[in-house]
Design an enzyme around this catalytic site. Structure first.
Site, short mmCIF file in Angstrom:
data_model
loop_
_atom_site.label_atom_id
_atom_site.label_comp_id
_atom_site.label_asym_id
_atom_site.label_seq_id
_atom_site.Cartn_x
_atom_site.Cartn_y
_atom_site.Cartn_z
N GLU A 92 0.83 -1.13 0.13
CA GLU A 92 -0.01 0.01 -0.11
C GLU A 92 0.88 1.18 0.03
OE1 GLU A 92 -3.67 1.93 3.05
OE2 GLU A 92 -2.29 0.17 3.49
N ASP A 136 16.63 -0.89 32.31
CA ASP A 136 16.23 -0.03 31.07
C ASP A 136 17.31 0.22 30.09
OD1 ASP A 136 13.43 -0.46 32.13
OD2 ASP A 136 13.89 1.14 33.37
N SER A 163 22.93 3.82 33.15
CA SER A 163 22.80 4.13 34.82
C SER A 163 23.33 2.83 35.31
CB SER A 163 21.53 4.22 34.89
OG SER A 163 20.80 3.18 34.71
N CYS A 168 -5.45 -3.21 2.25
CA CYS A 168 -5.30 -2.96 3.72
C CYS A 168 -6.50 -3.28 4.50
CB CYS A 168 -4.49 -1.75 3.97
SG CYS A 168 -3.92 -2.20 5.88
N LYS A 193 -9.02 2.03 -2.42
CA LYS A 193 -9.49 1.57 -1.20
C LYS A 193 -10.96 2.01 -0.45
CE LYS A 193 -7.18 1.16 3.42
NZ LYS A 193 -5.98 1.64 4.25
N ASN A 241 15.70 16.09 41.21
CA ASN A 241 15.84 16.37 39.63
C ASN A 241 17.02 16.97 39.18
OD1 ASN A 241 13.37 14.66 39.29
ND2 ASN A 241 11.86 16.29 39.49
N TYR A 262 -8.77 5.16 13.44
CA TYR A 262 -8.88 4.92 15.05
C TYR A 262 -7.16 4.62 15.25
CZ TYR A 262 -8.58 0.15 12.72
OH TYR A 262 -8.17 -0.92 12.05
#
Length: 548
Positions: A41, A303, A299, A148, A112, A380, A118
């Site tokens: 597409e 993560d 760190s 699609c 299409k 912070n 959405y």
């Protein structure tokens, strides 16, 4: 008929580059004996072009590029996705279309019918829907063409209720010999089985083979996995293209044997699928943006370790630099774990102490802060100094700064704006903390890459002595279940409490999720791997007072 599946990786707006890739793939498949070549597409423009469509020259330029493609298509036809100008004075200005190019001309155009609006999709903003799907006649065959979402009017999924027409049923009534679907369906985990069901159901409904060609590559937050399929009239998958990789494949629809041609292209799911998706998403985001190198603040936590592993997979160890930024309260084990990770990955590793910079900031603020107790404001400062230094490195060396926050932290605001949120791409911002652990253990399945201590130790932001994530948050198994329920499933606090979650915990987490919308609006774009990610697919007002 021998169909050539051109599962290619295009770049949004790179009309010349996409044209060259389309023609190269066409020639290669024709040389292998293809009798029809099918592209994804909007292959001409890349998907999704979004508001590029409103630039006055963009759609005409895309049509000019399609014409340049068409004149180079010979006796073997090609179906190519592009944006067509709506010739009518009414309706939206464009169609999401597919051009049937043959013998140097565009001989037919299919449009299409179903336009998703959405989640991350907003096609109704740009395109006019087709009245009915197109049957194209070629060499005595009736070829039904869908694009699609045209397959997504299926009672097995929620999107079925969005549409009043059913392109598959319309084509089925016309008895096509072959059905083709040009697709740009972005990936999220567990989507593959749903997509396969839609394709196989459509083939059975139309009583003919269905060729499904999906886009491949990362475009901004979206990751397209390929995994194109060919299904016979009975709904049996007879061929499958690679996951998360370009592939040109020939499938002979006239082969009536029971043997499937799926090679080694088994469906890719679980932790392996998430890892490959993130690697592809990061690689394409960097390379398509012009970045060759990346910097990561290491760190010693899980993560940043996971992000570093993904970065090495995407860009190569020689192009990744890890930076340790210890303060006076940073633990020795965190520094050691960061260094051990860098050694295991073979990446460049540097240490920049922030203690003096933190002290200078606190000294400058002392007169204004006088009489007030130390709190998160001082904590912070450390994170924001790290952000300043990492952005300076990005500027100096032309590297992409990768942020390391996960979805659990970002959901509840357990991150510092203009601090650890600084960067160009949030690699794991759609990965829940429990998934971070699962991915890290999967990465270590054969040998230790992420130090085991990084996986085993209690997670901490280390912004104050003795700090642990669980001082401020419930156990991640509970937090992640609440995030999935409230954010991804749209459940109310009443429903979550009825499921057995503690009312005080539910109220606290929902308050934090709602309160921190402003942070997420200022975050780096993140790679989408779930059905609903923070970012373009979730449009919650920052200022709102609704209590569910």
């Amino acid at each position: 008929m021998r169909i050539g599946l051109a599962q290619i990786n295009t770049i949004v707006g790179d009309l010349a580059g996409n044209r060259a890739k389309i023609l190269d793939a066409y020639r290669a498949l024709v040389a292998q004996g293809a009798e029809l070549v099918v592209f994804p597409e909007l292959a001409v423009t890349g998907y999704p072009p979004r508001d590029l469509l409103f630039k006055r020259s963009f759609v005409p330029d895309n049509e000019d590029s399609l014409n340049e493609i068409a004149v180079q298509i010979g006796a073997v036809p090609a179906l190519v996705g592009f944006v067509e100008t709506n010739p009518s004075a009414e309706g939206r200005r464009f169609f999401n279309a597919a051009a049937f190019c043959h013998n140097g001309e565009i001989t037919a155009i299919a449009r299409k019918s179903l336009l998703p609006s959405y989640d991350v999709f907003d096609e109704d903003r740009y395109f006019e829907p087709a009245d009915i799907p197109r049957i194209i006649h070629h060499n005595g065959l009736r070829i039904g063409v869908t694009i699609c979402e045209d397959l997504w009017k299926n009672p097995a999924i929620d999107t079925a209720r969005l549409y009043r027409t059913n392109p598959v049923a319309t084509l089925a009534a016309q008895n096509p010999d072959i059905a083709i679907n040009l697709s740009a369906s972005p990936w999220h985990y567990n989507k593959g089985c749903v997509r396969e069901q839609l394709v196989t159901d459509a083939a059975r409904a139309m009583r003919c083979p269905l060729v499904y060609v999906n886009a491949l590559g990362g475009n901004d937050e979206l990751i397209f996995d390929g995994q194109s399929l060919v299904v016979d009239a009975n709904g049996k998958i007879t061929a499958r293209c690679a996951a998360f990789a370009e592939e040109l494949k020939i499938v002979d629809l006239s082969n009536r044997t029971d043997q499937s041609d799926q090679s080694d292209n088994a469906p890719c799911s679980g932790e392996a699928g998430i890892h490959r998706a993130l690697v592809l998403g990061l690689r394409d985001y960097a390379q398509k943006s012009g970045f060759k190198r990346a910097h990561i603040a290491l760190s010693g936590g899980i993560d940043s370790a996971l992000v570093a592993v993904i970065a090495v997979g995407a860009l190569g160890a020689e192009n990744v630099t890890g930076i340790s930024l210890p303060s006076e309260i940073s633990s020795q084990h965190s520094r050691d774990d960061a260094r051990a990770l860098a050694q295991n990955l073979g990446i460049r590793f540097e240490t920049i102490s922030i203690a003096d910079a933190v002290g200078a900031c606190e000294t400058a603020l002392a007169p204004t802060f006088a009489g007030r107790p130390r709190d998160v404001a001082e904590e912070n400062i450390q994170a924001r100094i790290r952000g300043v230094l990492m952005m300076a490195l990005s500027n100096k060396f032309g590297s992409l700064l990768l942020t390391t926050g996960n979805k659990s932290e970002i959901a509840v605001g357990y991150c510092t704006l203009y601090g650890d949120m600084c960067g160009g791409l949030a690699v794991i911002s759609d990965v829940l903390k429990t998934q971070v652990y699962a991915l890290s253990r999967w990465i270590n399945r054969d040998r230790e890459i992420i130090p085991q201590n990084t996986i085993d130790k209690i997670p901490s932001a280390e912004l104050r002595p003795g700090q642990a994530d669980q001082d401020s948050l419930p156990p991640y198994e509970i937090l992640d279940a609440l995030i999935q329920g409230y954010v991804e499933e749209g459940e109310s606090r009443r429903e979550l409490i009825a499921r057995g979650f503690d009312a005080a915990v539910v109220n606290d987490i929902i308050r934090k999720i709602d309160l921190n919308e402003y942070k997420r609006k200022q975050a780096a774009p993140g790679l989408k791997i779930t059905p609903l990610a923070f970012g373009t697919g979730r449009r919650i007002p920052i200022v709102q007072k609704y209590v569910s």
